[in-house]
Motif scaffolding. Sequence first.
Motif, PDB file in Angstrom:
ATOM      1  N   LYS A 208       0.844  -1.196   0.000  1.00  0.00           N
ATOM      2  CA  LYS A 208       0.000   0.000   0.000  1.00  0.00           C
ATOM      3  C   LYS A 208       0.879   1.246   0.000  1.00  0.00           C
ATOM      4  CE  LYS A 208      -3.656  -0.217   2.529  1.00  0.00           C
ATOM      5  NZ  LYS A 208      -4.573  -0.206   3.708  1.00  0.00           N
ATOM      6  N   THR A 209       0.549   2.210  -0.856  1.00  0.00           N
ATOM      7  CA  THR A 209       1.425   3.352  -1.095  1.00  0.00           C
ATOM      8  C   THR A 209       0.613   4.637  -1.196  1.00  0.00           C
ATOM      9  OG1 THR A 209       2.844   1.856  -2.378  1.00  0.00           O
ATOM     10  CG2 THR A 209       3.266   4.211  -2.605  1.00  0.00           C
ATOM     11  N   GLN A 210       1.206   5.745  -0.784  1.00  0.00           N
ATOM     12  CA  GLN A 210       0.599   7.059  -0.938  1.00  0.00           C
ATOM     13  C   GLN A 210       1.459   7.906  -1.865  1.00  0.00           C
ATOM     14  OE1 GLN A 210      -2.266   7.974   0.007  1.00  0.00           O
ATOM     15  NE2 GLN A 210      -2.782   7.455   2.108  1.00  0.00           N
ATOM     16  N   LEU A 211       0.790   8.719  -2.677  1.00  0.00           N
ATOM     17  CA  LEU A 211       1.492   9.675  -3.535  1.00  0.00           C
ATOM     18  C   LEU A 211       1.412  11.064  -2.916  1.00  0.00           C
ATOM     19  CD1 LEU A 211       2.770  10.509  -6.325  1.00  0.00           C
ATOM     20  CD2 LEU A 211       0.423  11.028  -7.018  1.00  0.00           C
ATOM     21  N   LEU A 212       2.557  11.745  -2.876  1.00  0.00           N
ATOM     22  CA  LEU A 212       2.600  13.150  -2.480  1.00  0.00           C
ATOM     23  C   LEU A 212       2.977  13.950  -3.722  1.00  0.00           C
ATOM     24  CD1 LEU A 212       4.498  12.989   0.942  1.00  0.00           C
ATOM     25  CD2 LEU A 212       2.074  12.604   0.443  1.00  0.00           C
ATOM     26  N   ARG A 213       2.026  14.705  -4.252  1.00  0.00           N
ATOM     27  CA  ARG A 213       2.296  15.530  -5.440  1.00  0.00           C
ATOM     28  C   ARG A 213       2.637  16.931  -4.971  1.00  0.00           C
ATOM     29  NH1 ARG A 213      -1.250  13.592  -9.152  1.00  0.00           N
ATOM     30  NH2 ARG A 213       0.498  12.393 -10.003  1.00  0.00           N
ATOM     31  N   ILE A 214       3.894  17.315  -5.178  1.00  0.00           N
ATOM     32  CA  ILE A 214       4.403  18.591  -4.686  1.00  0.00           C
ATOM     33  C   ILE A 214       4.381  19.620  -5.813  1.00  0.00           C
ATOM     34  CG2 ILE A 214       6.311  19.757  -3.529  1.00  0.00           C
ATOM     35  CD1 ILE A 214       5.243  17.448  -1.888  1.00  0.00           C
ATOM     36  N   LYS A 215       3.766  20.765  -5.555  1.00  0.00           N
ATOM     37  CA  LYS A 215       3.779  21.854  -6.534  1.00  0.00           C
ATOM     38  C   LYS A 215       5.010  22.713  -6.280  1.00  0.00           C
ATOM     39  CE  LYS A 215      -1.228  22.062  -7.210  1.00  0.00           C
ATOM     40  NZ  LYS A 215      -2.438  22.921  -7.160  1.00  0.00           N
ATOM     41  N   THR A 216       5.842  22.847  -7.303  1.00  0.00           N
ATOM     42  CA  THR A 216       7.094  23.597  -7.171  1.00  0.00           C
ATOM     43  C   THR A 216       7.120  24.717  -8.205  1.00  0.00           C
ATOM     44  OG1 THR A 216       8.237  22.069  -8.661  1.00  0.00           O
ATOM     45  CG2 THR A 216       8.332  21.585  -6.308  1.00  0.00           C
ATOM     46  N   PRO A 217       7.839  25.797  -7.923  1.00  0.00           N
ATOM     47  CA  PRO A 217       7.901  26.923  -8.870  1.00  0.00           C
ATOM     48  C   PRO A 217       8.655  26.549 -10.138  1.00  0.00           C
ATOM     49  CG  PRO A 217       9.417  27.268  -7.053  1.00  0.00           C
ATOM     50  CD  PRO A 217       8.596  26.070  -6.687  1.00  0.00           C
ATOM     51  N   ALA A 218       8.252  27.152 -11.242  1.00  0.00           N
ATOM     52  CA  ALA A 218       8.892  26.871 -12.526  1.00  0.00           C
ATOM     53  C   ALA A 218      10.208  27.633 -12.664  1.00  0.00           C
ATOM     54  CB  ALA A 218       7.952  27.243 -13.669  1.00  0.00           C
ATOM     55  N   ASN A 219      11.186  26.954 -13.226  1.00  0.00           N
ATOM     56  CA  ASN A 219      12.451  27.594 -13.627  1.00  0.00           C
ATOM     57  C   ASN A 219      13.209  28.252 -12.481  1.00  0.00           C
ATOM     58  OD1 ASN A 219      11.891  26.915 -16.359  1.00  0.00           O
ATOM     59  ND2 ASN A 219      10.556  28.710 -16.481  1.00  0.00           N
ATOM     60  N   GLN A 220      13.080  27.718 -11.288  1.00  0.00           N
ATOM     61  CA  GLN A 220      13.904  28.204 -10.198  1.00  0.00           C
ATOM     62  C   GLN A 220      14.165  27.083  -9.197  1.00  0.00           C
ATOM     63  OE1 GLN A 220      10.823  31.168  -8.763  1.00  0.00           O
ATOM     64  NE2 GLN A 220      11.497  30.433  -6.765  1.00  0.00           N
ATOM     65  N   GLU A 221      15.236  27.242  -8.446  1.00  0.00           N
ATOM     66  CA  GLU A 221      15.611  26.226  -7.476  1.00  0.00           C
ATOM     67  C   GLU A 221      14.606  26.210  -6.329  1.00  0.00           C
ATOM     68  OE1 GLU A 221      19.218  25.863  -4.373  1.00  0.00           O
ATOM     69  OE2 GLU A 221      19.850  26.025  -6.476  1.00  0.00           O
ATOM     70  N   TYR A 222      14.295  24.994  -5.875  1.00  0.00           N
ATOM     71  CA  TYR A 222      13.328  24.887  -4.772  1.00  0.00           C
ATOM     72  C   TYR A 222      13.617  23.648  -3.939  1.00  0.00           C
ATOM     73  CZ  TYR A 222       8.960  24.973  -2.180  1.00  0.00           C
ATOM     74  OH  TYR A 222       8.028  25.028  -1.173  1.00  0.00           O
ATOM     75  N   GLY A 223      13.681  23.826  -2.630  1.00  0.00           N
ATOM     76  CA  GLY A 223      13.858  22.728  -1.700  1.00  0.00           C
ATOM     77  C   GLY A 223      12.544  22.350  -1.048  1.00  0.00           C
TER      78      GLY A 223
END
Length: 207
Positions: A73-88
């Motif tokens: 059994k698995t969960q998905l975490l869909r992370i929204k990240t900014p376009a064209n820039q570094e993101y942690g």
Amino acid sequence: MELINLTSPFHCAHIFLERIPLKSDRTAYTGMVYHFRHGSMETSYLDLPGHIAETDDGCDAQNVNLLDYYRRKTQLLRIKTPANQEYGITPADLEKALNGREWQPWIVINALGSAADGYQPSRRIYLTLEAVDYLARNGVKVLFSDAWESPRLDGVFLRLFDAGISAVCNLVNLDKLPADREFYLTMSFLPYPGKVTQIPASLIAEI
């Protein structure tokens, strides 16, 4: 039921074909035998903690239990990240993506959207060490992701493996997984001889 193949095609593998003539007084035919030469990161692969010498827990391709990787059994975490820039990615991002669901020992992080595979040479999108610690505190044991280390080499894999979390890298079709419900993942791999701690793998999601 829907099945989704998460396995990346081989990026670069050398295949040599050997034709073996077989003949008897009753029949004659030619056997086709294939010889493969490829690295462990040419397709999707499982990184056990022993992939880093300092965190080796003794588990390798010969003694890992294949049944532990069947229909989990698995969960998905869909992370929204900014376009064209570094993101942690932070713990807050993880919790927001979980959206009130229960943590599972198997977690998939999709931070690159519909990218063809999880390979990003720039490491523009990455996990912060705080996010890794947060995953460990919530009982994650196997992490499937398209975002890992930062451009500065913070030590994400070292922190993961030290916490006993295995990593599964270089995946495709993560954008096709459902973020609103649990699903099942099955991973299979071959029992390579010797001390192999980075193992090419095939992965199927069952929705």
